[in-house]
Design a protein around this motif. Sequence first.
Motif, PDB file in Angstrom:
ATOM      1  N   ALA A  10     -51.701 -72.656 -19.082  1.00 40.15           N
ATOM      2  CA  ALA A  10     -52.543 -71.595 -19.641  1.00 40.15           C
ATOM      3  C   ALA A  10     -53.575 -71.132 -18.608  1.00 40.15           C
ATOM      4  O   ALA A  10     -53.851 -69.931 -18.478  1.00 40.15           O
ATOM      5  N   VAL A  11     -54.134 -72.074 -17.872  1.00 40.74           N
ATOM      6  CA  VAL A  11     -55.093 -71.716 -16.835  1.00 40.74           C
ATOM      7  C   VAL A  11     -54.388 -70.915 -15.740  1.00 40.74           C
ATOM      8  O   VAL A  11     -54.931 -69.927 -15.233  1.00 40.74           O
ATOM      9  N   TRP A  12     -53.172 -71.332 -15.385  1.00 42.09           N
ATOM     10  CA  TRP A  12     -52.409 -70.607 -14.373  1.00 42.09           C
ATOM     11  C   TRP A  12     -52.125 -69.176 -14.842  1.00 42.09           C
ATOM     12  O   TRP A  12     -52.230 -68.232 -14.057  1.00 42.09           O
ATOM     13  N   ALA A  13     -51.780 -69.005 -16.108  1.00 35.40           N
ATOM     14  CA  ALA A  13     -51.518 -67.659 -16.631  1.00 35.40           C
ATOM     15  C   ALA A  13     -52.751 -66.781 -16.464  1.00 35.40           C
ATOM     16  O   ALA A  13     -52.660 -65.609 -16.072  1.00 35.40           O
ATOM     17  N   SER A  14     -53.907 -67.332 -16.738  1.00 34.29           N
ATOM     18  CA  SER A  14     -55.150 -66.584 -16.585  1.00 34.29           C
ATOM     19  C   SER A  14     -55.430 -66.276 -15.110  1.00 34.29           C
ATOM     20  O   SER A  14     -55.824 -65.161 -14.755  1.00 34.29           O
ATOM     21  N   ALA A  15     -55.202 -67.263 -14.239  1.00 35.80           N
ATOM     22  CA  ALA A  15     -55.408 -67.058 -12.803  1.00 35.80           C
ATOM     23  C   ALA A  15     -54.440 -66.002 -12.278  1.00 35.80           C
ATOM     24  O   ALA A  15     -54.820 -65.148 -11.473  1.00 35.80           O
ATOM     25  N   ARG A  16     -53.203 -66.055 -12.731  1.00 40.74           N
ATOM     26  CA  ARG A  16     -52.192 -65.088 -12.295  1.00 40.74           C
ATOM     27  C   ARG A  16     -52.596 -63.655 -12.669  1.00 40.74           C
ATOM     28  O   ARG A  16     -52.284 -62.702 -11.975  1.00 40.74           O
ATOM     29  N   ASP A  17     -53.319 -63.539 -13.773  1.00 43.55           N
ATOM     30  CA  ASP A  17     -53.804 -62.225 -14.210  1.00 43.55           C
ATOM     31  C   ASP A  17     -55.064 -61.784 -13.466  1.00 43.55           C
ATOM     32  O   ASP A  17     -55.631 -60.738 -13.765  1.00 43.55           O
ATOM     33  N   ASN A  19     -57.977 -63.876 -12.934  1.00 44.89           N
ATOM     34  CA  ASN A  19     -59.208 -64.547 -13.335  1.00 44.89           C
ATOM     35  C   ASN A  19     -59.612 -65.552 -12.247  1.00 44.89           C
ATOM     36  O   ASN A  19     -58.981 -66.597 -12.068  1.00 44.89           O
ATOM     37  N   ASP A  21     -62.249 -67.487 -12.056  1.00 43.68           N
ATOM     38  CA  ASP A  21     -62.726 -68.775 -12.576  1.00 43.68           C
ATOM     39  C   ASP A  21     -61.555 -69.708 -12.882  1.00 43.68           C
ATOM     40  O   ASP A  21     -61.623 -70.908 -12.614  1.00 43.68           O
ATOM     41  N   ALA A  22     -60.492 -69.155 -13.439  1.00 41.28           N
ATOM     42  CA  ALA A  22     -59.305 -69.966 -13.716  1.00 41.28           C
ATOM     43  C   ALA A  22     -58.688 -70.460 -12.414  1.00 41.28           C
ATOM     44  O   ALA A  22     -58.262 -71.612 -12.303  1.00 41.28           O
ATOM     45  N   GLU A  25     -60.558 -73.369 -11.146  1.00 40.62           N
ATOM     46  CA  GLU A  25     -60.195 -74.609 -11.857  1.00 40.62           C
ATOM     47  C   GLU A  25     -58.931 -75.217 -11.268  1.00 40.62           C
ATOM     48  O   GLU A  25     -58.841 -76.442 -11.097  1.00 40.62           O
TER      49      GLU A  25
END
Length: 197
Positions: A10-17, A19, A21-22, A25
């Motif tokens: 889930a964090v990777w999905a956010s980073a890929r978009d 983000n 901060d993600a 992390e």
Amino acid sequence: MGIQHVGEIAVWASARDGNADAFAELFDLHRDRVFRHALRLVRSQHDAEDITAAAFLELWRRRDAVRVVEDSVIAWLLVTTNNVARNVSRSRSRHQALIDRLPRGMYQGEGAFDAVDAHIDAEHRETTMRGALAQLSIADQNVITLCVVEELGAAEAAAALGIPIGTVKSRLSRAKARLARLAGDARAAVSTTGGAL
């Protein structure tokens, strides 16, 4: 909310978009493991730090093309670390070749560098394995990194590398044999000459 609460995928999905901060992390989660692997491949902590930074930069830059295995980007990061380290080694070899062609006395501090090299090379076993690993093809380095160093299963390594499991197993067998032969040849050369690698 940390990775332990939502899971890396889930964090990777956010980073890929996009983000940041993600992504930070993910960096916190994997940086030590990537750094330790980089340090296995190169001689200096400084180079390992640079390689670690470059691997994460590639993760960010190529985030739409990253292959996720077992809900983690670590396998992709480790393979990328191998590639970055190989590029650093090639660059250093070209630089050393240039220095070797210069007439003696054109550059300062040769004795200091020799003393540092002698100290580093005193650890024969580590140096021998590093040198042997560097002589393997990048494909063999990748399979050794994932299956031996990081102890991923053949299926995980196959998924990370995008190749069949059977290819991983046969490549791993050949890579281990070649690594053992190269390390043995290097140790024999050291004992014959009485010098460091």
